[in-house]
Write an enzyme that holds these catalytic residues in place. Structure first.
Site: not given
Ligand code: NAP
Length: 311
Positions: A134, A137-138
């Site tokens: 992701c 997200c990261d």
């Protein structure tokens, strides 16, 4: 909880659109979602090709809007995981494990897909410590670092584009000599000065200590090690329909469920919508459209079952 008319398993764009259409058709609708509503769409850093939302929005905001809209029409939500789905008489039985059991006369499976892994040494070990599925997200943890992206489809190209805003050192590794992605996306990647594309190359190992520090790359039988801070894997989607195995549903070779054009399966009252369905074009707009069709079909099915069909 009283038994709903329609249970929708999965709260991604297909499930949320089905919830809205089902609730608007005056059905009592329950959406069961194991994580946050939105499904894979939550991971979309910038949804720009859904009609009518220019200049686009994050998958998270989009999913929140879909959920609110479904709730406005009366759909309810339950956080649970469906362990198995079976049918006895006119009712489906949903086993929710510790959450108990639920019965309903109509069900829509809209469970989407989960990400495929690379299946190389180091991938599992470093997941959450440099290996990610992701970008939204990261990605921010790896600003200005050297980031490898694996895959050659729309997801890999979209997410490499997103990551290139965080770091000028993106290496996109694809096992073939050309992209599977839509041409517009592929062209954008190929002309992005922050993205280096390596065709005919595979990541065969991920190494590190506290986090990822290097990858082993293989091109034409030649192996070499290169420094890396992160590896983002976008190698495709695996349908999530194991819980429905007791029903013996028809599926294609990839495990995606097969329906007719009204989204109906061979089991009366059971419909399928979105990425878990054998569909020729996996897009958020297609998933939402299929959700609407499935909810409409479910409403017609319930009318027939209850003898209230319009004649
Ligand atoms: P995909 O289209 O199936 O592409 C997966 C890519 O990963 C392929 O290029 C495949 O290579 C490669 N791959 C698979 N296994 C691999 C392995 N073990 N090692 C190395 N590479 C591997 O999957 P996706 O990109 O996740 O997209 C899924 C669906 O969502 C698609 O239908 C896509 O159109 C849709 N989607 C649309 C958008 C958009 O419209 N903006 C964005 C994201 C996703 P090969 O080509 O050699 O098979």
């Amino acid at each position: 909880m009283d038994h709903p008319d329609l249970v929708i398993i999965g709260g991604g764009p297909a499930g949320l659109a089905a919830a809205q259409y089902g609730a608007r058709a005056n059905l009592s609708v329950l959406v069961i979602e194991q994580l946050a509503p939105g499904g894979q769409a939550l991971n979309i850093s910038h949804l720009e090709n859904y009609p009518g939302i220019a200049p686009g929005k994050t998958g998270w905001d989009f999913s929140e809007d879909l959920k609110k809209q479904a709730e406005q029409f009366g759909a309810r939500f339950l956080a649970a995981r469906v362990q198995s789905l079976a049918k006895s008489g006119d009712l489906f039985r949903l086993d929710l494990g510790p959450g108990g059991e639920l019965n309903a006369p109509a069900v829509i499976i809209a469970t989407g897909t989960t990400h495929r892994t690379l299946d190389v040494p180091g991938e599992k070990e470093f997941t959450g410590r440099g290996v990610s599925y992701c970008a939204a997200c990261d990605g921010p943890f790896f600003k200005n670092k050297k980031i490898f992206v694996a895959g050659g489809g729309d997801s890999a190209c979209d997410e490499a584009q997103y990551l290139s805003r965080l770091s000028p050192h993106i290496v996109l590794v694809h096992r073939r000599g050309q992209f599977r992605a839509q041409k517009a996306l592929a062209d954008r990647v190929l002309s992005n000065p922050h993205i280096e594309v390596r065709f005919n190359t595979r990541i065969t190992e991920i190494r590190g200590g506290a986090g990822v520090s290097s990858v082993i790359l293989e091109t034409g039988g030649e192996r070499r090690e290169e420094d890396a801070s992160a590896v983002f894997v976008f190698t495709g989607a695996v349908p999530q329909a194991d819980f429905a195995a007791p029903l013996g549903l028809a599926a294609n070779e990839a495990g995606c469920l097969i329906t007719d054009q009204s989204m109906a399966t061979a089991v009366p009252g059971l419909f399928v919508a979105g990425d878990v369905r054998a569909t020729p074009f996996r897009q958020v707009v297609v998933a939402a459209g299929e959700g609407a069709v499935a909810a409409h079909s479910a409403a017609l099915f319930l009318d027939e079952l209850r003898g209230t069909a319009y004649r």
